[in-house]
Motif scaffolding. Structure first.
Motif, PDB file in Angstrom:
ATOM      1  N   GLN A 241     -42.395  -3.419  23.267  1.00  0.00           N
ATOM      2  CA  GLN A 241     -42.905  -4.742  23.627  1.00  0.00           C
ATOM      3  C   GLN A 241     -43.428  -4.770  25.064  1.00  0.00           C
ATOM      4  O   GLN A 241     -44.468  -5.379  25.340  1.00  0.00           O
ATOM      5  N   VAL A 244     -46.799  -2.924  25.143  1.00  0.00           N
ATOM      6  CA  VAL A 244     -47.875  -3.721  24.539  1.00  0.00           C
ATOM      7  C   VAL A 244     -48.266  -4.880  25.460  1.00  0.00           C
ATOM      8  O   VAL A 244     -49.459  -5.135  25.681  1.00  0.00           O
ATOM      9  N   ALA A 245     -47.248  -5.572  26.009  1.00  0.00           N
ATOM     10  CA  ALA A 245     -47.529  -6.697  26.897  1.00  0.00           C
ATOM     11  C   ALA A 245     -48.278  -6.247  28.154  1.00  0.00           C
ATOM     12  O   ALA A 245     -49.225  -6.913  28.607  1.00  0.00           O
ATOM     13  N   PHE A 247     -50.211  -3.629  28.401  1.00  0.00           N
ATOM     14  CA  PHE A 247     -51.566  -3.233  28.003  1.00  0.00           C
ATOM     15  C   PHE A 247     -52.455  -4.460  27.796  1.00  0.00           C
ATOM     16  O   PHE A 247     -53.617  -4.496  28.221  1.00  0.00           O
ATOM     17  N   ARG A 248     -51.878  -5.495  27.170  1.00  0.00           N
ATOM     18  CA  ARG A 248     -52.657  -6.703  26.894  1.00  0.00           C
ATOM     19  C   ARG A 248     -53.043  -7.436  28.186  1.00  0.00           C
ATOM     20  O   ARG A 248     -54.055  -8.138  28.228  1.00  0.00           O
ATOM     21  N   LYS A 249     -52.226  -7.276  29.231  1.00  0.00           N
ATOM     22  CA  LYS A 249     -52.499  -7.955  30.498  1.00  0.00           C
ATOM     23  C   LYS A 249     -52.997  -6.990  31.580  1.00  0.00           C
ATOM     24  O   LYS A 249     -52.913  -7.278  32.776  1.00  0.00           O
ATOM     25  N   ARG A 250     -53.511  -5.854  31.126  1.00  0.00           N
ATOM     26  CA  ARG A 250     -53.901  -4.792  32.059  1.00  0.00           C
ATOM     27  C   ARG A 250     -54.997  -5.221  33.022  1.00  0.00           C
ATOM     28  O   ARG A 250     -55.109  -4.685  34.134  1.00  0.00           O
ATOM     29  N   TRP A 304     -44.175  -9.859  22.842  1.00  0.00           N
ATOM     30  CA  TRP A 304     -45.291  -8.901  22.774  1.00  0.00           C
ATOM     31  C   TRP A 304     -46.396  -9.280  23.771  1.00  0.00           C
ATOM     32  O   TRP A 304     -47.367  -8.558  23.923  1.00  0.00           O
ATOM     33  N   ARG A 305     -46.183 -10.441  24.479  1.00  0.00           N
ATOM     34  CA  ARG A 305     -47.138 -10.866  25.513  1.00  0.00           C
ATOM     35  C   ARG A 305     -46.490 -11.009  26.883  1.00  0.00           C
ATOM     36  O   ARG A 305     -47.127 -10.789  27.909  1.00  0.00           O
TER      37      ARG A 305
END
Length: 578
Positions: A241, A244-245, A247-250, A304-305
């Motif tokens: 998690q 992923v989080a 990476f999503r906020k990279r 996940w965020r």
């Protein structure tokens, strides 16, 4: 879910010293079984199933590797779902079934090839007989996968690290654990190996099987006294998690003040009973998983965020342990040779202690165990009090220093092993026995004592230090998983031994049949070159370890002091303080 049981993570606030007899009784019986099962297995494979030496050695190291890899599965089940107690219990039963299968195969003649007669070529075990062996070994590997990572962590769980009166007992426990384990191994490599060599494999494997049964009973009897911690959800899911989080906020800009990163003590309550991990400045790209954006729900976030600092730091802790974990692999590779090539050396040497008694080759590891036990005792009673005066640490020296000492001693162990092999072959040549691999060379087996003893001293420093390191530096909700990392280092070390033996056997083969590691006649080989190759690899590994140790950052943790008069008093300490 991680939140499950968040209001009652500790089912029974008991534990303490009263549980140690039950846990150690389990460990003694279990080690009698495991070591009695493994120590002399090279002899069983070569003399009972008639496997070629290199095939037998690789079978054992592959089994050792698999048996040390399965703890990742057992640790995952314990940390995420079943808890340590039930994982140990079920795994012990699986191991018991595997041992029963192997014992039956040793008793029934139709389950192994006929014995050799005279100088004829021995009939190797057929596919069915080998299949029974592999099924037995697989069950044993699966069983050990649940026992190994959990029993160490379960014992340490019995001491509450947030209580100053119990905190120092945790690291002492690791010394006690290894000492009790070593004492059990000592019995296994003397009494059980003697029974296997002189009475029979039925009794030699039957006794460890019964010991395993007793270990299960002893462990279950102590159930009402144990301090059992609820599993806090899948640690691997939490790590994923965070990845992923992040990476999503990279593409987000990093906040200027770490205090702006997301914290949620209620959410992390289940995974921070011993204290909250604090923000560190390394691996800042992972911190982006804790940046709060407009769409994030702060009360019940989508993990996940958005993740808390504590969860981000869990992942950082695991990543930081990686290089130190890798440094332990080569020491295991060196250590693994004791149960294969060193044992074959011993079988070719004069093993008489008196005119009527000779030490079994499989019992040579008694010198490893005695030196390990002696070192642990001296370390605990002399070295710790002495070094504490200079370092101010309760444990005397840090586990990183302890591991470093072990690495240095291991280098000398394989160096000496090569020199002794030169001496053994010189004796064979002097008595015209180079072409007689089954004839005993008139050189005392006690020439092998230095290499066995040095390996034992190295293990007392390095292996216990390694175990302490993983338990201490791992996030508290991942301690079974972290202990499994200790066993996976052993796994990779065994697999690397197999790889190295196979590689050397292949590329050292000469046109006239010569080989560094010959299948049938060690007297014609160059085993000393193999030992010295491992020595050079260990020297390179030592340099790598020193670099990693100097660069390592200990985890900072905010702990609540139970011994304080103020219920609110908290403090920050590094993970290696005690």
């Amino acid at each position: 879910m991680e939140e499950k049981g968040s209001n009652s993570h500790v089912k029974r606030q008991k534990g303490g010293m009263i549980t140690m007899p039950f846990i150690f009784s389990n460990e003694v019986c279990e080690k009698l079984a495991v070591v009695g099962f493994n120590t002399n297995m090279i002899s069983y494979l070569t003399t009972q199933l008639h496997m070629p030496l290199t095939k037998a050695a690789n079978t054992l190291t592959n089994f050792g590797g698999t048996g040390s890899l399965t703890p990742l599965i057992g640790a995952f089940v314990a940390d995420a779902y079943a808890g340590r107690f039930w994982t140990i219990t079920i795994a012990s039963i699986i191991y018991q079934i595997g041992m029963i299968c192997l014992t039956i195969s040793a008793i029934l003649p139709q389950l192994r090839p006929p014995p050799c007669e005279g100088e004829q070529v021995c009939q190797e075990a057929n596919k069915g007989q080998v299949a029974i062996l592999y099924v037995s070994l697989l069950l044993a590997a699966l069983g050990s996968g649940g026992i190994r990572p959990c029993v160490v962590a379960f014992g340490a769980d019995q001491f509450d690290e947030t209580d100053p009166k119990q905190a120092t007992k945790t690291w002492k426990y690791f010394n006690w654990y290894y000492f009790v384990m070593g004492a059990a191994i000592l019995v296994a490599v003397t009494v059980l190996v003697y029974i296997q060599d002189n009475i029979g494999w039925g009794w030699g494997l039957g006794i460890p099987t019964f010991a395993m049964f007793l270990s299960i009973i002893a462990f279950l009897i102590g159930y009402p006294l144990y301090r059992n911690l609820d599993p806090a959800g899948s640690p691997f899911t939490r790590l994923l998690q965070v990845c992923v989080a992040a990476f999503r906020k990279r593409k987000l800009t990093m906040v200027t003040d770490p205090k702006l990163l997301y914290e949620n003590e209620e959410l992390d309550a289940a995974i921070s009973l011993g204290g909250k991990l604090l923000h560190t400045k390394h691996m800042k790209f992972l911190d982006k998983a804790a940046i709060v954006t407009e769409g994030d729900d702060l009360k019940s976030p989508n993990l996940w965020r958005l993740n808390t600092v504590h969860r981000v730091e869990e992942l950082k802790s695991v990543i930081r342990m990686g290089p130190i974990w890798a440094s332990g692999i080569l020491l295991i590779t060196a250590y693994a040779q004791q149960s294969t090539f060193s044992l074959q050396q011993a079988k070719s040497m004069d093993r008489h202690v008196t005119k009527s008694f000779q030490i079994p080759a499989g019992s040579m590891s008694v010198f490893t165990i005695v030196s390990m036990l002696s070192t642990i005792a001296l370390y605990d009673r002399l070295l710790i009090p002495f070094t504490r005066k200079f370092t101010g640490l309760d444990r005397g020296i840090t586990f990183l220093h302890r591991m470093g000492i072990g690495f240095v001693i291991s280098v000398f162990a394989t160096l000496v092993a090569g020199l002794v092999e030169v001496k053994r072959k010189q004796a064979a040549a002097a008595h015209g026995l180079v072409d007689k691999p089954h004839t005993i060379i008139p050189i005392s087996v006690f020439w092998l004592v230095p290499q066995y003893s040095l390996h034992g001293i190295a293990e007392a420093f390095m292996s216990i230090g390694h175990l302490e390191f993983f338990y201490d530096q791992a996030p508290e909700s991942m301690r079974s998983t972290a202990t499994a990392l200790f066993w996976t280092a052993i796994s990779v070390g065994n697999y690397f031994s197999t790889f190295l033996v196979t590689l050397v056997h292949k590329f050292s083969a000469g046109p006239n049949g010569s080989n560094w590691l010959p299948d049938n006649n060690l007297n014609k080989g160059k085993l000393e070159y193999f030992y010295w190759l491992i020595t050079l690899l260990q020297v390179a590994n030592l340099i790598y370890y020193i670099f990693c140790a100097k660069m390592y950052t200990f985890k900072p943790i905010q702990v609540h002091n139970k011994g304080s008069d103020s219920s609110e008093e908290e403090g920050v300490e590094l993970g290696n303080k005690v």
